[in-house]
Design an enzyme around this catalytic site. Structure first.
Site, mmCIF file in Angstrom:
data_model
loop_
_atom_site.group_PDB
_atom_site.id
_atom_site.type_symbol
_atom_site.label_atom_id
_atom_site.label_comp_id
_atom_site.label_asym_id
_atom_site.label_seq_id
_atom_site.Cartn_x
_atom_site.Cartn_y
_atom_site.Cartn_z
ATOM 1 N N VAL A 33 0.843 -1.209 0.000
ATOM 2 C CA VAL A 33 0.000 0.000 0.000
ATOM 3 C C VAL A 33 0.879 1.260 0.000
ATOM 4 C CG1 VAL A 33 -1.658 1.329 1.399
ATOM 5 C CG2 VAL A 33 -1.976 -1.131 1.078
ATOM 6 N N GLY A 111 -0.416 -19.240 -0.931
ATOM 7 C CA GLY A 111 0.415 -20.408 -1.207
ATOM 8 C C GLY A 111 0.083 -21.030 -2.550
ATOM 9 N N ASP A 137 3.804 -22.977 5.742
ATOM 10 C CA ASP A 137 4.313 -24.307 5.356
ATOM 11 C C ASP A 137 5.675 -24.274 4.662
ATOM 12 O OD1 ASP A 137 1.881 -25.083 6.338
ATOM 13 O OD2 ASP A 137 0.960 -25.444 4.385
ATOM 14 N N ARG A 164 8.527 -29.542 27.168
ATOM 15 C CA ARG A 164 9.738 -30.223 27.682
ATOM 16 C C ARG A 164 9.812 -30.089 29.208
ATOM 17 N NH1 ARG A 164 13.435 -33.972 25.589
ATOM 18 N NH2 ARG A 164 13.981 -32.782 23.734
ATOM 19 N N GLY A 180 1.913 -27.970 8.619
ATOM 20 C CA GLY A 180 2.754 -28.018 7.415
ATOM 21 C C GLY A 180 2.147 -28.845 6.306
ATOM 22 N N ARG A 181 1.010 -29.453 6.617
ATOM 23 C CA ARG A 181 0.347 -30.344 5.658
ATOM 24 C C ARG A 181 1.381 -31.349 5.119
ATOM 25 N NH1 ARG A 181 -3.666 -27.072 2.309
ATOM 26 N NH2 ARG A 181 -4.960 -27.165 4.138
ATOM 27 N N GLY A 195 15.862 -29.747 20.312
ATOM 28 C CA GLY A 195 16.602 -30.938 20.756
ATOM 29 C C GLY A 195 15.705 -32.162 20.800
ATOM 30 N N GLU A 197 14.111 -35.775 20.167
ATOM 31 C CA GLU A 197 14.772 -37.077 20.052
ATOM 32 C C GLU A 197 14.587 -37.637 18.643
ATOM 33 O OE1 GLU A 197 13.846 -35.892 22.982
ATOM 34 O OE2 GLU A 197 15.854 -36.251 23.759
HETATM 35 O O1 F6P Z 1 -1.380 -24.178 4.719
HETATM 36 C C1 F6P Z 1 -1.348 -23.648 6.004
HETATM 37 C C2 F6P Z 1 -1.976 -24.591 6.986
HETATM 38 O O2 F6P Z 1 -1.898 -23.998 8.275
HETATM 39 C C3 F6P Z 1 -1.388 -26.012 7.015
HETATM 40 O O3 F6P Z 1 -0.180 -26.096 7.721
HETATM 41 C C4 F6P Z 1 -2.518 -26.774 7.658
HETATM 42 O O4 F6P Z 1 -2.487 -28.138 7.328
HETATM 43 C C5 F6P Z 1 -3.731 -26.104 7.068
HETATM 44 O O5 F6P Z 1 -3.337 -24.786 6.681
HETATM 45 C C6 F6P Z 1 -4.910 -26.031 7.992
HETATM 46 O O6 F6P Z 1 -5.951 -25.443 7.298
HETATM 47 P P1 F6P Z 1 -7.333 -25.012 7.976
HETATM 48 O O7 F6P Z 1 -7.073 -23.827 8.837
HETATM 49 O O8 F6P Z 1 -8.191 -24.702 6.806
HETATM 50 O O9 F6P Z 1 -7.761 -26.187 8.777
#
Ligand code: F6P
Length: 331
Positions: A33, A111, A137, A164, A180-181, A195, A197
């Site tokens: 903007v 994304g 992600d 932890r 992260g899907r 850290g 495991e």
């Molecule tokens: O793509 C971002 C993300 O947060 C992923 O990591 C996750 O699997 C998904 O979106 C969750 O989506 P929603 O909020 O639609 O359940």
């Protein structure tokens, strides 16, 4: 000042956020903007992503529309996952709407799915489009970084550090599931920085024997807790399946914590604010210079303007070196 481009004079732009929100979207919006207005270009905010575009939920933004947002998570424009936008007829409506509003170009923060919609809109209606990669992600091809990843990782690290404490007090083992899907980027970085495991990746068969051995070896050498980071994969809740299996096969008593949407919220870190500010600025300039189907990528420490076609797929993950390091340090 109106910028002359080889093909078209950009007098007016619009910006939208699409898909899951990510911390850093607001600094990117602010940057777009302020850059546009600084160049004499009108800038419109489209609310709720492609859904809002179809409904004409569009408002002109001013310098003060983006005051005091650089530190805020979420997005002031809101966002949506718009399945209707998968059809060409619907995209045609969107193109008509942009034309009626005299909007010369579109900036899309999002994304993979959001970029596919943007590419189709450009191909079918020649609308100049720049994508700004924004998803926690970090899974978009053609860019090493997507806005929001660093903040999400830091949020998850803070949470795992707390887990932890209690795990150690009770000599427990925790499975901590991160977002992260199908990407394991968050899981790997969080695993290294806490850290852990072990890390269970999203795209590999689960080796229960190996997880059980790791936990038992840790106990044998006097560890008071174990943390296994689980990349969620396609469906949330994988950690419960792992817990049940480890209980059944190896008689291990485990706790599960699914971090979930806290990873998408919160104030963006310095890294996300910096990259978002640079990408927003670069996006407006790229459009003015005639880059009409491109993305503000982050590669080798700098912003690059790359063709949108390079950023449509998922990034190929190189997981082995980081996994190796995590294994070596968790001995
Ligand atoms: O793509 C971002 C993300 O947060 C992923 O990591 C996750 O699997 C998904 O979106 C969750 O989506 P929603 O909020 O639609 O359940």
């Amino acid at each position: 000042m109106i910028m002359e481009t080889p093909n078209k004079t950009i007098k007016s732009l619009a910006i939208l956020c699409s898909g899951g929100d990510s911390p850093g979207m607001n600094p990117a919006i602010r940057s777009v903007v302020r850059t546009a207005i600084g160049l004499g270009i009108d800038i419109y905010g489209i609310y709720r992503g492609y859904t809002g575009l179809l409904e004409g939920d569009i408002q002109k933004l001013s310098l003060s529309s983006v005051s005091n947002i650089i530190q805020r998570g979420g997005t002031i424009l809101d966002t949506s996952r718009c399945t209707e936008f998968h059809t060409a007829e619907v995209r045609q409506e969107a193109a008509h709407l942009l034309a009626r509003k005299h909007i010369d170009g579109l900036i899309v923060l999002g994304g993979n799915g959001s970029f596919t919609g943007a590419m189709n809109l450009h191909k079918e209606h020649e609308i100049p489009i720049i994508g700004i990669p924004a998803t926690i992600d970090n899974d978009i091809a053609g860019t090493q970084y997507t806005i929001g990843f660093n903040t999400a990782v830091q949020t998850a690290i803070d949470a795992v550090d707390k887990i932890r404490d209690t795990a150690s007090a009770h000599q427990h083992t925790f499975l901590v599931e991160v977002m992260g899907r199908t990407s394991s980027s968050i899981a790997l970085q969080v695993g290294l920085c806490t850290g852990a495991e072990q890390v269970v990746l999203s795209n590999q068969a689960i080796n229960y024997q190996d997880i059980a051995d790791t936990i038992n070896k840790g106990k044998a050498r006097g560890k008071t807790s174990s943390i296994i980071i689980v990349a969620e994969g396609e469906k949330v809740g994988l950690s419960y399946q792992i817990k049940d299996e480890l209980m059944k096969q190896y008689n291990l008593d485990l706790r599960v914590c699914i971090l979930g949407h806290i990873q998408r919220g919160g104030s963006p870190t310095a890294i996300d604010r910096t990259i978002a500010s640079k990408m927003g600025y670069a996006a407006v300039h790229a459009l003015c210079e005639g880059n009409y189907a491109h993305v503000t990528a982050f590669n080798k420490g700098d912003i690059e303007i790359v063709p949108l076609t390079q950023c449509l797929g998922k990034k190929t993950e190189v997981t082995e070196p980081q996994l190796e390091l995590i294994r070596a340090l968790a001995i």
